[in-house]
Design a protein around this motif. Structure first.
Motif, mmCIF file in Angstrom:
data_model
loop_
_atom_site.group_PDB
_atom_site.id
_atom_site.type_symbol
_atom_site.label_atom_id
_atom_site.label_comp_id
_atom_site.label_asym_id
_atom_site.label_seq_id
_atom_site.Cartn_x
_atom_site.Cartn_y
_atom_site.Cartn_z
ATOM 1 N N LYS A 71 0.871 -1.188 0.052
ATOM 2 C CA LYS A 71 -0.045 -0.056 -0.006
ATOM 3 C C LYS A 71 0.949 1.297 -0.099
ATOM 4 N N PRO A 72 0.517 2.622 -0.528
ATOM 5 C CA PRO A 72 1.098 3.502 -0.555
ATOM 6 C C PRO A 72 1.831 3.945 0.719
ATOM 7 N N GLU A 73 0.996 3.782 1.899
ATOM 8 C CA GLU A 73 1.781 4.076 3.076
ATOM 9 C C GLU A 73 2.833 3.047 3.718
ATOM 10 N N ASP A 74 2.663 1.813 3.065
ATOM 11 C CA ASP A 74 3.623 0.810 3.443
ATOM 12 C C ASP A 74 4.832 1.064 2.751
ATOM 13 N N TYR A 75 4.931 1.658 1.516
ATOM 14 C CA TYR A 75 6.017 2.125 0.752
ATOM 15 C C TYR A 75 6.904 3.185 1.368
ATOM 16 N N LYS A 76 5.810 4.206 1.886
ATOM 17 C CA LYS A 76 6.574 5.350 2.465
ATOM 18 C C LYS A 76 7.275 5.117 4.047
ATOM 19 N N GLN A 77 6.560 4.091 4.450
ATOM 20 C CA GLN A 77 7.295 3.493 5.788
ATOM 21 C C GLN A 77 8.559 2.750 5.328
ATOM 22 N N LEU A 78 8.445 1.899 4.257
ATOM 23 C CA LEU A 78 9.910 1.331 3.797
ATOM 24 C C LEU A 78 11.009 2.140 3.527
ATOM 25 N N PHE A 79 10.484 3.331 2.978
ATOM 26 C CA PHE A 79 11.775 4.094 2.697
ATOM 27 C C PHE A 79 12.645 4.749 3.885
ATOM 28 N N GLU A 80 11.808 4.742 4.926
ATOM 29 C CA GLU A 80 12.563 5.285 6.395
ATOM 30 C C GLU A 80 13.118 3.866 6.737
ATOM 31 N N LEU A 81 12.567 2.952 6.687
ATOM 32 C CA LEU A 81 13.311 1.608 7.292
ATOM 33 C C LEU A 81 14.478 1.194 6.328
ATOM 34 N N LEU A 82 14.581 1.251 5.353
ATOM 35 C CA LEU A 82 15.724 1.194 4.282
ATOM 36 C C LEU A 82 16.556 2.250 4.803
ATOM 37 N N ASN A 83 16.448 3.222 4.966
ATOM 38 C CA ASN A 83 17.833 4.130 5.188
ATOM 39 C C ASN A 83 18.249 3.905 6.414
ATOM 40 N N LYS A 84 17.272 3.677 7.472
ATOM 41 C CA LYS A 84 17.740 3.471 8.894
ATOM 42 C C LYS A 84 18.665 1.924 8.921
ATOM 43 N N GLY A 85 17.993 1.003 8.219
ATOM 44 C CA GLY A 85 18.774 -0.527 8.128
ATOM 45 C C GLY A 85 20.025 -0.168 7.355
ATOM 46 N N SER A 86 20.197 0.637 6.395
ATOM 47 C CA SER A 86 21.324 1.027 5.576
ATOM 48 C C SER A 86 22.412 1.340 6.668
ATOM 49 N N GLU A 87 22.038 2.240 7.416
ATOM 50 C CA GLU A 87 23.105 2.807 8.556
ATOM 51 C C GLU A 87 23.539 1.636 9.589
ATOM 52 N N VAL A 88 22.596 0.784 9.846
ATOM 53 C CA VAL A 88 22.991 -0.500 10.503
ATOM 54 C C VAL A 88 23.800 -1.117 10.124
ATOM 55 N N ALA A 89 23.592 -1.499 8.643
ATOM 56 C CA ALA A 89 24.478 -2.521 7.878
ATOM 57 C C ALA A 89 25.694 -1.970 7.598
ATOM 58 N N LYS A 90 26.104 -0.658 7.510
ATOM 59 C CA LYS A 90 27.060 0.011 7.319
ATOM 60 C C LYS A 90 28.334 -0.102 8.313
ATOM 61 N N LYS A 91 27.489 -0.109 9.877
ATOM 62 C CA LYS A 91 28.436 -0.232 10.699
ATOM 63 C C LYS A 91 29.086 -1.823 11.012
ATOM 64 N N ALA A 92 28.208 -2.383 10.200
ATOM 65 C CA ALA A 92 28.686 -3.985 10.321
ATOM 66 C C ALA A 92 29.612 -4.413 9.063
ATOM 67 N N GLY A 93 29.795 -3.185 8.332
ATOM 68 C CA GLY A 93 30.619 -3.373 7.085
ATOM 69 C C GLY A 93 29.887 -3.998 5.819
ATOM 70 N N LEU A 94 28.719 -3.961 6.040
ATOM 71 C CA LEU A 94 27.716 -4.221 4.746
ATOM 72 C C LEU A 94 27.116 -3.273 3.984
ATOM 73 N N THR A 95 26.434 -3.448 2.814
ATOM 74 C CA THR A 95 25.737 -2.389 2.113
ATOM 75 C C THR A 95 24.360 -3.113 2.084
ATOM 76 N N LEU A 96 23.340 -2.355 2.237
ATOM 77 C CA LEU A 96 22.054 -2.723 2.255
ATOM 78 C C LEU A 96 21.486 -2.499 0.571
ATOM 79 N N GLY A 97 20.586 -3.664 0.249
ATOM 80 C CA GLY A 97 20.261 -3.462 -1.030
ATOM 81 C C GLY A 97 18.720 -3.618 -1.225
ATOM 82 N N TYR A 98 18.118 -3.651 -2.391
ATOM 83 C CA TYR A 98 16.594 -4.137 -2.681
ATOM 84 C C TYR A 98 16.519 -4.951 -3.845
ATOM 85 N N HIS A 99 15.867 -5.919 -4.062
ATOM 86 C CA HIS A 99 15.688 -6.711 -5.157
ATOM 87 C C HIS A 99 14.157 -6.785 -5.423
ATOM 88 N N ASN A 100 14.207 -6.327 -6.857
ATOM 89 C CA ASN A 100 12.566 -6.167 -7.563
ATOM 90 C C ASN A 100 12.213 -7.403 -8.027
#
Length: 288
Positions: free
Chosen positions: A139-168
């Protein structure tokens, strides 16, 4: 080369031939998304299947199904040893958001993410990729929440030396949110890399090369899978379908390609046979 050296060399090549392994001095480093072999892994165990994958010439794998600190039922230490014993490296892994319970109570972007990336780093992964959005996450609101989750999750991943990605898949192109495709919104509103699945892009009627040009460097991971020349456009072994991989790989540098993985969601023959056809065709191709 003297006669003795020549004989030793040809003897080695003969031994490889007896083992069914072709000597490929310039072999391409091809990866495999292990989801293709999910049934075989369940029946035969990860040790046996990884040995078979390595024999076929694959050098990299992408994991799936991590949960509760285990990769295919193995601890990070155990799994890393199995990979090393077979000359394989786990470059990436697939994970869910864990917002939906459709696949059970699994770990993911919103549950135990710190532990996920910690264990991923422990086995040598470089990427952690969100694999799929369940129907009730679109749903539209799910995607908007996802953007925030991905950006925050990316920062956590970086601290562990990883890069976060998305598969379509294809729905990111066929849906519209405020007149825009979710895939475009993901590229514009997040800092994650994209693992582009070339089959699903083509299935949606899109042109991956256009995305590579519009968002250069955002596509370091690719899923290389072919599309059957049939009305249903089923998944096919790489090189036997309709997708022009040569044209796609011409823009590999612009896309930022670093690793690509064979994946075939559904196989019409035993999956190990399918992945052999795919890697053999890739090794013989001018692209890749």
């Amino acid at each position: 080369m003297n006669r003795r050296t020549f004989l030793q060399s040809t003897a080695g090549l003969s031994a490889l031939a007896m083992l069914g392994l072709e000597a490929r001095p310039n072999a391409k480093s091809v990866g495999l998304q292990l989801y293709t072999l999910r049934s075989d892994i369940q029946k035969q165990g990860i040790e046996k299947i990884l040995a078979e994958v390595a024999k076929l010439g694959y050098k990299k794998v992408e994991n799936f199904g991590y949960n509760q600190g285990k990769f295919f039922g193995k601890t990070p230490t155990e799994y890393r040893k199995i990979l090393a014993d077979n000359g394989l490296k786990a470059i990436s892994g697939h994970y869910m958001t864990a917002r939906s319970k459709a696949f059970g109570d699994t770990d993911g972007l919103t549950k135990n993410w710190d532990k996920i990336v910690e264990d991923a780093a422990a086995i040598g992964q470089e990427y952690a990729v969100i694999a799929y959005l369940i129907d009730n996450e679109r749903k539209p609101e799910d995607y908007k929440q996802l953007f925030e989750l991905l950006n925050k999750g990316s920062e956590v991943a970086k601290k562990a030396g990883l890069t976060l990605g998305y598969h379509n898949h294809d729905f990111e192109f066929t849906q519209k949110i405020d007149g825009e495709k979710p895939y475009d919104l993901l590229l514009k509103n997040t800092n994650v890399i994209m693992e582009v699945d070339l089959y699903w892009v083509a299935k949606a009627g899109e042109n991956a090369n256009e995305y590579f040009k519009k968002f250069p460097g955002r596509f370091p991971l690719w899923h290389v899978k072919d599309m059957a020349n049939t009305e249903k456009k089923e998944f096919a072994e790489v090189g036997v379908g309709t997708i022009d991989f040569g044209a796609l790989f011409k823009d590999a540098k612009k896309a930022g390609l670093k690793h690509y993985f064979v994946e075939q969601d559904v196989c019409q023959r035993p999956p190990l046979e399918s992945i052999k056809i795919s890697i053999d065709n890739i090794q013989a191709a001018k692209w890749g």
